[in-house]
Design a protein around this motif. Structure first.
Motif, mmCIF file in Angstrom:
data_model
loop_
_atom_site.group_PDB
_atom_site.id
_atom_site.type_symbol
_atom_site.label_atom_id
_atom_site.label_comp_id
_atom_site.label_asym_id
_atom_site.label_seq_id
_atom_site.Cartn_x
_atom_site.Cartn_y
_atom_site.Cartn_z
ATOM 1 N N ASP A 40 0.931 -1.603 -0.025
ATOM 2 C CA ASP A 40 0.245 -0.013 0.086
ATOM 3 C C ASP A 40 0.969 1.412 -0.310
ATOM 4 O OD1 ASP A 40 -2.648 -1.203 0.183
ATOM 5 O OD2 ASP A 40 -2.165 -1.338 1.450
ATOM 6 N N PRO A 41 1.536 1.785 1.045
ATOM 7 C CA PRO A 41 2.662 2.391 1.121
ATOM 8 C C PRO A 41 4.154 1.755 0.862
ATOM 9 C CG PRO A 41 0.795 2.719 3.324
ATOM 10 C CD PRO A 41 0.750 1.871 2.383
ATOM 11 N N LEU A 42 4.651 3.148 1.114
ATOM 12 C CA LEU A 42 6.247 2.525 1.234
ATOM 13 C C LEU A 42 6.764 3.472 2.354
ATOM 14 C CD1 LEU A 42 6.865 2.890 -2.365
ATOM 15 C CD2 LEU A 42 6.391 0.661 -1.172
ATOM 16 N N LEU A 43 7.644 2.688 3.579
ATOM 17 C CA LEU A 43 8.102 3.742 4.110
ATOM 18 C C LEU A 43 9.092 3.597 3.734
ATOM 19 C CD1 LEU A 43 7.475 5.034 7.245
ATOM 20 C CD2 LEU A 43 7.463 2.322 8.493
ATOM 21 N N PHE A 44 9.708 4.956 4.365
ATOM 22 C CA PHE A 44 11.790 5.208 4.108
ATOM 23 C C PHE A 44 12.182 5.694 5.236
ATOM 24 C CE2 PHE A 44 10.726 4.924 -1.256
ATOM 25 C CZ PHE A 44 10.986 3.399 -0.581
ATOM 26 N N GLY A 45 13.593 5.667 5.152
ATOM 27 C CA GLY A 45 14.358 6.920 6.053
ATOM 28 C C GLY A 45 15.074 7.968 5.006
ATOM 29 N N ARG A 46 15.383 8.635 4.911
ATOM 30 C CA ARG A 46 15.953 9.545 4.479
ATOM 31 C C ARG A 46 17.140 8.895 4.247
ATOM 32 N NH1 ARG A 46 20.284 12.155 3.777
ATOM 33 N NH2 ARG A 46 21.157 11.666 5.539
ATOM 34 N N VAL A 47 17.632 8.355 3.686
ATOM 35 C CA VAL A 47 18.870 8.048 2.753
ATOM 36 C C VAL A 47 18.341 6.955 1.581
ATOM 37 C CG1 VAL A 47 21.212 6.288 3.058
ATOM 38 C CG2 VAL A 47 20.622 8.326 4.820
ATOM 39 N N THR A 48 17.413 6.672 2.574
ATOM 40 C CA THR A 48 16.849 5.115 1.009
ATOM 41 C C THR A 48 16.042 5.819 0.484
ATOM 42 O OG1 THR A 48 17.288 3.546 2.977
ATOM 43 C CG2 THR A 48 15.414 3.010 0.899
ATOM 44 N N TYR A 49 15.448 6.838 0.876
ATOM 45 C CA TYR A 49 14.141 7.844 0.479
ATOM 46 C C TYR A 49 15.080 8.812 -0.773
ATOM 47 C CZ TYR A 49 11.863 12.049 -1.351
ATOM 48 O OH TYR A 49 11.221 13.037 -2.080
ATOM 49 N N GLU A 50 16.106 9.219 -0.549
ATOM 50 C CA GLU A 50 17.100 9.448 -1.653
ATOM 51 C C GLU A 50 17.804 9.136 -2.425
ATOM 52 O OE1 GLU A 50 19.461 12.456 0.790
ATOM 53 O OE2 GLU A 50 17.933 13.580 1.147
ATOM 54 N N MET A 51 17.813 7.687 -2.234
ATOM 55 C CA MET A 51 18.236 6.992 -3.026
ATOM 56 C C MET A 51 17.690 5.783 -4.115
ATOM 57 S SD MET A 51 20.560 3.216 -2.136
ATOM 58 C CE MET A 51 18.830 2.540 -1.692
ATOM 59 N N MET A 52 16.386 5.451 -3.571
ATOM 60 C CA MET A 52 15.203 5.352 -4.528
ATOM 61 C C MET A 52 14.836 6.429 -5.143
ATOM 62 S SD MET A 52 15.556 2.406 -3.959
ATOM 63 C CE MET A 52 13.911 1.383 -4.235
ATOM 64 N N GLU A 53 14.790 7.467 -5.205
ATOM 65 C CA GLU A 53 14.405 9.183 -5.718
ATOM 66 C C GLU A 53 14.739 9.387 -6.765
ATOM 67 O OE1 GLU A 53 12.412 13.401 -5.337
ATOM 68 O OE2 GLU A 53 13.904 12.181 -4.245
ATOM 69 N N SER A 54 16.661 8.993 -6.568
ATOM 70 C CA SER A 54 17.444 9.489 -8.148
ATOM 71 C C SER A 54 17.145 8.334 -8.619
ATOM 72 C CB SER A 54 18.825 9.723 -6.913
ATOM 73 O OG SER A 54 19.750 7.874 -7.171
ATOM 74 N N VAL A 122 8.542 -1.493 4.328
ATOM 75 C CA VAL A 122 9.804 -0.755 4.286
ATOM 76 C C VAL A 122 11.023 -1.455 4.105
ATOM 77 C CG1 VAL A 122 10.521 -1.935 6.995
ATOM 78 C CG2 VAL A 122 11.029 0.397 6.179
ATOM 79 N N GLY A 123 11.725 -0.144 4.111
ATOM 80 C CA GLY A 123 13.065 -0.709 3.054
ATOM 81 C C GLY A 123 14.175 -0.164 3.767
ATOM 82 N N GLY A 124 15.644 -0.069 3.028
ATOM 83 C CA GLY A 124 16.722 0.573 3.899
ATOM 84 C C GLY A 124 17.518 -0.498 5.467
ATOM 85 N N VAL A 125 18.013 0.483 5.660
ATOM 86 C CA VAL A 125 18.904 0.084 6.099
ATOM 87 C C VAL A 125 18.493 0.483 7.820
ATOM 88 C CG1 VAL A 125 21.929 0.023 7.530
ATOM 89 C CG2 VAL A 125 20.712 -0.482 4.655
ATOM 90 N N THR A 126 18.930 1.683 8.183
ATOM 91 C CA THR A 126 18.554 1.857 9.351
ATOM 92 C C THR A 126 17.353 2.026 10.389
ATOM 93 O OG1 THR A 126 20.593 3.935 8.912
ATOM 94 C CG2 THR A 126 19.465 4.116 11.042
ATOM 95 N N LEU A 127 16.408 2.441 9.590
ATOM 96 C CA LEU A 127 14.850 2.908 10.046
ATOM 97 C C LEU A 127 14.327 1.454 10.198
ATOM 98 C CD1 LEU A 127 11.727 4.283 10.242
ATOM 99 C CD2 LEU A 127 11.381 4.235 7.930
#
Length: 189
Positions: A40-54, A122-127
Motif C-alpha cells: 500500500d504505502p512505502l516507508l523509507f528513511g531519508r537515505v533510502t528515500y533519496e537513493m530510491m528517488e534518484s 519498509v526498506g533500507g538499513v537504519t529505519l
C-alpha cells in the motif's frame, strides 16, 4: 490491520548495501515489481528515500533513462506511482508522492498500520532497526544473494534484542538467490 513487511536484498555474509549483491536480472526485478505492486504505502528513511528517488523517479521528460532495461520499467513505474512516507529529522519537505512522517515513530507507524489496506513496506538499513526494536515489523523478507561482500553495512546491525523468526515462504531464483520470508515467533507463554 495492515502488516509491516521489511524487504531487502542481502549477501550471504549479511551485507545489505545496494551495490554489494548481484545486479538485478529480469527474474528478480519481476519479483520485486510484484511485491511493490502489492504494497500500500512505502516507508523509507531519508537515505533510502533519496537513493530510491534518484534511481526510480520518472524524469520530468516522462522518458525513462537509457540505462534502464525494458524489463526494469515495470518496477520503476510501480515504485514511482506508490504512496511513500519518509521518516527524517533533517528534511523539511519531500516530493515524489511522499509525505514526511513526523512525531513519535511508534505512534505514527501504528496509525499507518490501522489505516485500510493490506501491507506497509519498509526498506533500507537504519529505519528497520528502529522499527524492529519497537516490535512493529510483522514480516521480514530477505532476498539472499549468492555473494560474499566482505564489507559494508550489515543487516539489522545494532538490534537491541534477538528476534526469533519462523519461515513462512521460500522462493529460489535461477541466479541462485533465494527469497525467504519470516514472521516473528510469538513469545513463549
Amino acid at each position: 490491520m495492515r502488516t509491516l513487511r521489511y524487504s531487502i536484498n542481502v549477501t550471504l555474509d549479511g551485507c545489505c548495501h545496494h551495490e554489494a549483491g548481484l545486479p538485478p536480472d529480469e527474474e528478480s526485478m519481476h519479483y520485486w515489481t510484484d511485491e511493490m505492486a502489492r504494497a500500500d504505502p512505502l516507508l523509507f528513511g531519508r537515505v533510502t528515500y533519496e537513493m530510491m528517488e534518484s534511481a526510480w523517479r520518472r524524469p520530468p521528460s516522462g522518458t525513462w533513462p537509457d540505462w534502464m532495461g525494458e524489463w526494469e520499467v515495470p518496477f520503476a513505474e510501480a515504485i514511482d506511482q506508490a504512496k511513500k512516507y519518509v521518516v527524517s529529522s533533517t528534511l523539511n519537505d519531500v516530493a515524489w508522492n511522499a509525505d514526511l512522517l513526523q512525531g513519535d515513530l511508534e505512534q505514527a507507524v501504528q496509525r499507518l498500520k490501522q489505516e485500510p489496506g493490506e501491507r506497509l513496506w519498509v526498506g533500507g538499513v537504519t529505519l528497520p532497526v528502529a522499527l524492529a526494536d519497537l516490535g512493529l515489523i510483522d514480516e521480514y523478507e530477505f532476498v539472499i544473494q549468492p555473494v560474499l561482500a566482505g564489507h559494508g553495512p550489515t543487516l539489522l546491525a545494532g538490534l537491541r534484542e534477538r528476534v526469533q523468526l519462523e519461515l513462512v515462504h521460500r522462493r529460489e531464483f535461477g541466479s541462485g538467490a533465494v527469497a525467504l520470508r519470516f514472521r516473528p515467533r510469538p513469545a513463549p507463554a
